[in-house]
Design a protein around this motif. Structure first.
Motif, short mmCIF file in Angstrom:
data_model
loop_
_atom_site.label_atom_id
_atom_site.label_comp_id
_atom_site.label_asym_id
_atom_site.label_seq_id
_atom_site.Cartn_x
_atom_site.Cartn_y
_atom_site.Cartn_z
N VAL A 115 0.83 -1.20 0.00
CA VAL A 115 0.00 0.00 0.00
C VAL A 115 0.87 1.25 0.00
O VAL A 115 0.69 2.17 -0.81
CB VAL A 115 -0.93 -0.01 1.23
CG1 VAL A 115 -1.52 1.34 1.46
CG2 VAL A 115 -2.01 -1.04 1.05
N VAL A 119 1.49 4.11 -3.30
CA VAL A 119 1.07 5.51 -3.21
C VAL A 119 2.06 6.42 -3.93
O VAL A 119 1.69 7.43 -4.52
CB VAL A 119 0.95 5.90 -1.72
CG1 VAL A 119 0.73 7.38 -1.57
CG2 VAL A 119 -0.18 5.16 -1.08
N LEU A 120 3.35 6.01 -3.93
CA LEU A 120 4.39 6.89 -4.45
C LEU A 120 4.26 7.18 -5.94
O LEU A 120 4.74 8.20 -6.42
CB LEU A 120 5.77 6.29 -4.19
CG LEU A 120 6.25 6.36 -2.76
CD1 LEU A 120 7.64 5.77 -2.66
CD2 LEU A 120 6.28 7.79 -2.29
N VAL A 122 1.85 8.17 -7.62
CA VAL A 122 1.10 9.40 -7.90
C VAL A 122 2.07 10.55 -8.15
O VAL A 122 1.88 11.37 -9.06
CB VAL A 122 0.22 9.78 -6.69
CG1 VAL A 122 -0.65 10.96 -7.02
CG2 VAL A 122 -0.61 8.62 -6.24
N LEU A 123 3.13 10.59 -7.34
CA LEU A 123 4.10 11.68 -7.45
C LEU A 123 4.74 11.72 -8.83
O LEU A 123 4.96 12.79 -9.39
CB LEU A 123 5.18 11.52 -6.39
CG LEU A 123 4.72 11.91 -5.01
CD1 LEU A 123 5.66 11.37 -3.98
CD2 LEU A 123 4.66 13.41 -4.92
N LEU A 142 -3.02 16.72 -12.29
CA LEU A 142 -3.87 17.06 -11.15
C LEU A 142 -5.03 16.08 -11.03
O LEU A 142 -5.40 15.64 -9.94
CB LEU A 142 -4.40 18.48 -11.29
CG LEU A 142 -3.35 19.56 -11.06
CD1 LEU A 142 -3.95 20.92 -11.27
CD2 LEU A 142 -2.81 19.45 -9.65
N ALA A 145 -3.77 12.96 -9.51
CA ALA A 145 -3.56 13.07 -8.07
C ALA A 145 -4.89 12.96 -7.33
O ALA A 145 -5.01 12.19 -6.37
CB ALA A 145 -2.88 14.39 -7.73
N GLY A 146 -5.91 13.70 -7.80
CA GLY A 146 -7.20 13.66 -7.12
C GLY A 146 -7.81 12.27 -7.15
O GLY A 146 -8.26 11.75 -6.13
N MET A 149 -5.67 9.59 -5.11
CA MET A 149 -5.72 9.75 -3.66
C MET A 149 -7.08 9.40 -3.11
O MET A 149 -7.21 8.87 -2.01
CB MET A 149 -5.33 11.17 -3.27
CG MET A 149 -3.84 11.34 -3.41
SD MET A 149 -3.25 12.83 -2.69
CE MET A 149 -3.32 12.50 -0.99
#
Lengths: 379, 163
Positions: A115, A119-120, A122-123, A142, A145-146, A149
């Motif tokens: 998990v 997540v990383l 996205v960056l 953007l 990212a939205g 997340m």
């Protein structure tokens, strides 16, 4: 740690890289074939047997293509973004077992590690969007990212229910707990939540708004070409395979098949094949969904995530935790409650989320009726 | 031996990242440097056998905090930050940072953690301890987070009514 250990790690990494690359090539071919069959086409046929060598030809073409750097791009961020997307996708495989006894390092916190690392990525998408100095790329970054997340929460919650159910975060132990009953029969709602949230995390078709061709051209990847674009492509397909194999390991019983014959090494090899076959079935479902459903609008995506998936995921976690904590409750309540919740959410989706679309359709048809009527009147 | 080399590499990355946060003129570069420093810290946690802490560091700081910072930065014009970096409050912030550094150094020298004989704590033992012995601090921390969440919503709602 000695030189031999280092050599071992190096061989693990290169073996993993090689096998993942072969799997990605296979998936690309499979996707094109499945899509083609669903749309009554033949798909790639020319290169090799039924186009089997087509992905290799594509890969050679991509690598030999020119890499273009936009004039206004932020060089450092632009070149680093593919690495930031690719490394987490690859790093996850340290703790994912391919089959019985086939895991590089069986971590006690395996699921939590997966998990956190996933997540990383996205960056990387945000970096790609910002570095390209392109309006569409920034918008795509953007959006990514939205979306990523907000869909992480139901994904983590679905994983959490499985962790509560099997009292472990170690993937090998979770699969071993399913030797009698796979989790799909205990947690059908969990499977649906995990699969939908996983699709959104991948950015595959019903949820591919961050690289939607008709809205943001290609999202964060607009400006990339050649080898750097192929790194994004590789990461996307590795992630598809990761989510599918996680679905298999968490919900479909992993390498358990009623009584795998043989023992020892032969059984290990057979278990790898069982996992692979199950995974390819799940991957085919993903491709099937891609061929069937249209893309969601961004507001539909967000409201579906926050108003539907997240409450359902929280209810699911609470129910599972309560039933596991109070031992006197029988375990068969769990699948029944799960099925009831699943039907309830299907009804809510039918009632609430399709209403807007129906309204739009009715408005449009009413307008066209009025128009026709007025034309008739004039005539 | 190899773990020592890895420690030096990771520490160098952390230092480079921290220097980047302070000295970078470009605010987006500064946030990426912050990410580097935070991930390096996670690496140091792994070397100290605190794998749970390392994963939490990656998940919360690497994944969530930096993403939110970047999200906020990209929705604003970069030129707005140029003027912000010239404010005259720097002596106060320098004083506060120095104070925090002194407190931290004193704290580090006061604790008597045996760094030579590290043992891996099983995650199940860790979680049992967290919910049995540290239950009340845990609940207070979650209460603080809940207050922050509700506060953010309330502030946002007022803004929405004004405009």
């Amino acid at each position: 740690m000695s030189i031999a250990d280092l050599f071992n790690y190096f061989s693990y990494v290169s073996g993993l890289f090689l096998s993942l690359t072969i799997i990605v090539l296979l998936l690309v071919w499979l996707e094109r074939k499945v899509l083609a069959r669903i749309q009554m086409r033949m798909g790639p046929m020319r290169v090799g047997f039924h186009g089997a060598l087509q992905p290799i030809a594509d890969a050679i073409k991509l690598i030999s293509k020119e890499d273009i750097l936009p004039a206004w791009a932020d060089k450092l961020v632009y070149w680093f973004a593919p690495i930031v997307v690719f490394v987490p996708a690859f790093l996850l495989w340290v703790t994912i077992p391919f089959g019985k006894n086939m895991v590089i390092r069986s971590l006690d916190l395996g699921l939590f590690f997966i998990v956190a690392i996933s997540v990383l990525s996205v960056l990387g998408l945000i970096m790609a969007g910002w570095g390209s100095a392109n309006k569409y790329a920034v918008l795509g970054g953007l959006r990514a990212a939205g979306q990523l997340m907000s869909y992480e929460i139901p994904l983590i919650m679905a994983i959490l229910t499985i962790a509560i159910l099997s009292q472990s975060l170690n993937l090998v132990e979770i699969v071993d707990k399913q030797s009698q009953i796979p989790n799909i029969f205990i947690q059908p709602l969990g499977l649906v939540l995990f699969f939908i949230a996983g699709l959104a995390e991948l950015g595959r078709t019903p949820f591919d708004i961050h690289h939607a061709e008709s809205e943001v051209v290609g999202g964060p990847f607009v400006e990339y070409s050649g080898a750097h674009w192929s790194v994004f492509f590789l990461a996307e397909y590795i992630n598809t395979f990761t989510i599918s194999i996680l679905t298999v390991l968490l919900f479909l019983g992993g390498w358990h098949w009623p009584n795998i014959p043989f023992s020892g090494n032969l059984q290990t090899i057979l278990s790898v094949f069982v996992v692979l076959i199950k995974t390819i079935l799940v991957v085919s479902v993903i491709f099937w969904i891609r061929a069937t459903y249209p893309r969601l609008r961004i507001d539909q995506l967000m409201s579906f995530g926050w108003k539907m998936l997240i409450p359902m995921a929280f209810i699911n976690v609470t129910i599972t935790a309560c039933i596991i904590y109070y031992d006197e409750l029988p375990l068969w309540i769990l699948p029944i409650l799960s099925v009831i919740l699943l039907i309830l959410s299907a009804v809510i989706i039918q009632r609430k989320f399709s209403k807007n679309i129906i309204n739009t359709v009715q408005v449009i048809s009413a307008k066209s009726l009025l128009k026709e009527k007025s034309e008739v009147d004039i005539n | 031996m190899i773990s020592l080399i890895i420690f030096y590499i990771i520490s160098a990355l952390v230092l480079i990242g921290s220097a980047g946060v302070i000295f970078s003129r470009n605010i987006v570069y500064a946030s990426f440097s912050l990410l580097l420093a935070l991930l390096g810290t996670a690496g140091i946690f792994v070397l100290l056998l605190a794998e749970f802490l390392a994963i939490v560091q990656i998940l919360i700081y690497g994944g969530a905090v930096v993403t939110v910072i970047l999200f906020a930065l990209m929705l604003t014009k970069i030129d707005d930050f140029r003027s912000l970096s010239n404010i005259n409050y720097w002596p106060i912030s320098a004083f506060l940072t120095l104070l925090a550094l002194i407190v931290l150094i004193i704290g580090i020298y006061q604790t008597k953690i045996d760094t030579q004989n590290l043992g891996l704590v099983k995650f199940s033992k860790f979680s049992n301890d967290l919910f049995e012995y540290w239950g009340i601090p845990f609940e207070i921390a979650s209460l603080v987070l809940l207050v922050a969440l509700i506060g953010a919503i309330v502030i946002l709602k007022d803004r929405g009514n004004d405009s």
